[in-house]
Scaffold this motif. Structure first.
Motif, PDB file in Angstrom:
ATOM      1  N   ILE A  70       0.842  -1.204   0.000  1.00  0.00           N
ATOM      2  CA  ILE A  70       0.000   0.000   0.000  1.00  0.00           C
ATOM      3  C   ILE A  70       0.876   1.252   0.000  1.00  0.00           C
ATOM      4  O   ILE A  70       0.657   2.184  -0.781  1.00  0.00           O
ATOM      5  N   GLY A  71       1.887   1.251   0.870  1.00  0.00           N
ATOM      6  CA  GLY A  71       2.809   2.387   0.918  1.00  0.00           C
ATOM      7  C   GLY A  71       3.561   2.572  -0.389  1.00  0.00           C
ATOM      8  O   GLY A  71       3.735   3.694  -0.880  1.00  0.00           O
ATOM      9  N   ASP A  72       3.995   1.472  -0.970  1.00  0.00           N
ATOM     10  CA  ASP A  72       4.743   1.528  -2.228  1.00  0.00           C
ATOM     11  C   ASP A  72       3.886   2.094  -3.359  1.00  0.00           C
ATOM     12  O   ASP A  72       4.366   2.906  -4.171  1.00  0.00           O
ATOM     13  N   ILE A  73       2.631   1.682  -3.420  1.00  0.00           N
ATOM     14  CA  ILE A  73       1.744   2.179  -4.484  1.00  0.00           C
ATOM     15  C   ILE A  73       1.456   3.664  -4.293  1.00  0.00           C
ATOM     16  O   ILE A  73       1.455   4.440  -5.261  1.00  0.00           O
ATOM     17  N   TYR A  74       1.236   4.072  -3.049  1.00  0.00           N
ATOM     18  CA  TYR A  74       1.022   5.503  -2.800  1.00  0.00           C
ATOM     19  C   TYR A  74       2.253   6.313  -3.210  1.00  0.00           C
ATOM     20  O   TYR A  74       2.134   7.430  -3.735  1.00  0.00           O
ATOM     21  N   GLU A  75       3.427   5.747  -2.983  1.00  0.00           N
ATOM     22  CA  GLU A  75       4.643   6.433  -3.431  1.00  0.00           C
ATOM     23  C   GLU A  75       4.653   6.560  -4.956  1.00  0.00           C
ATOM     24  O   GLU A  75       4.999   7.613  -5.502  1.00  0.00           O
TER      25      GLU A  75
END
Length: 230
Positions: free
Chosen positions: A173-178
């Motif tokens: 989730i964090g990676d996609i938001y990045e």
């Protein structure tokens, strides 16, 4: 009058046919590889599943599943075929068991059978929508194909249904938001992931996102000031 030799020959042929039918039956139960790999799970010869031990099938299926993850490298090999065969039998024997559907979906995902992978994941969700794993597996499916918006939706569904402390879910989730440029949201989930399993690679990623977030804040702050001065 029929010659004796002809009668004996005919009986021999019948015996051979019977033997071949028995062999075909056994193969259809324990090694229906062609049908399974194509996703066509309806066997031509009926199988009496009640005579098969579920526990034994589960043990063998789990064994070959583990081997398939290590050895297949995205291709169909004997371990992959065996795992697919066994989970197909288990799923037909116990259609309400979502675990078998998730395993089948995961295996089909690995070998690039997209239609069947998604089909089994959605079947699992349709059987029990409260479980987080089929959503997570769908997230992984979309993520590997760079369909990040769909992946994010699935990861968040998994998160809401119990994967709140799952490292892979939080990290993805964090990676996609990045990737989407939302550094605030990215930091939130990446830091949660770091709490679950701290590691140097993730620490470096968080620092990189923090720097990007600082730049974003400075940019928006300067932009706001310029707009106010007009």
């Amino acid at each position: 009058e029929i010659p004796l030799r002809l009668v004996g020959s005919e009986m021999c042929i019948r015996d051979r046919i019977k033997i071949l039918l028995v062999i075909f039956f056994i193969l259809s139960v324990y090694n229906p590889s062609c049908a399974v790999i194509k996703g066509e799970l309806e066997y031509q010869i009926p199988i009496d599943y009640s005579k098969l031990s579920t526990e034994e099938l589960e043990n063998k299926a789990g064994f070959y599943y583990g081997l398939a993850l290590k050895t297949s490298n995205g291709k169909v090999n004997e371990d992959m075929t065996s795992a697919l065969n066994l989970y197909a039998i288990l799923s037909n024997k116990n259609p309400e068991n979502t675990f078998y559907k998730i395993r089948l979906g995961h295996l089909y995902d690995i070998i690039g059978k997209d239609r069947y992978a998604k089909g089994y994941f959605f079947q699992a969700i349709g059987t029990d929508s409260s479980q987080p794993e089929p959503y997570f597996r769908l997230g992984e499916f979309y993520y590997r194909r760079e369909l990040y918006k769909k992946a994010l939706n699935m990861y968040k569904e998994a998160y809401k249904r119990g994967y709140i402390g799952n490292y892979d879910t939080l990290y993805k989730i964090g990676d996609i938001y990045e990737k989407f440029g939302d550094t605030e949201a990215a930091l939130k989930y990446l830091k949660l992931a770091a709490q679950k399993s701290p590691n140097s690679e993730l620490d470096n990623k968080i620092k990189r996102v923090e720097n990007a977030n600082a730049i974003n804040k400075e940019y928006y702050s300067d932009t706001r000031i310029r707009l106010m001065e007009r």
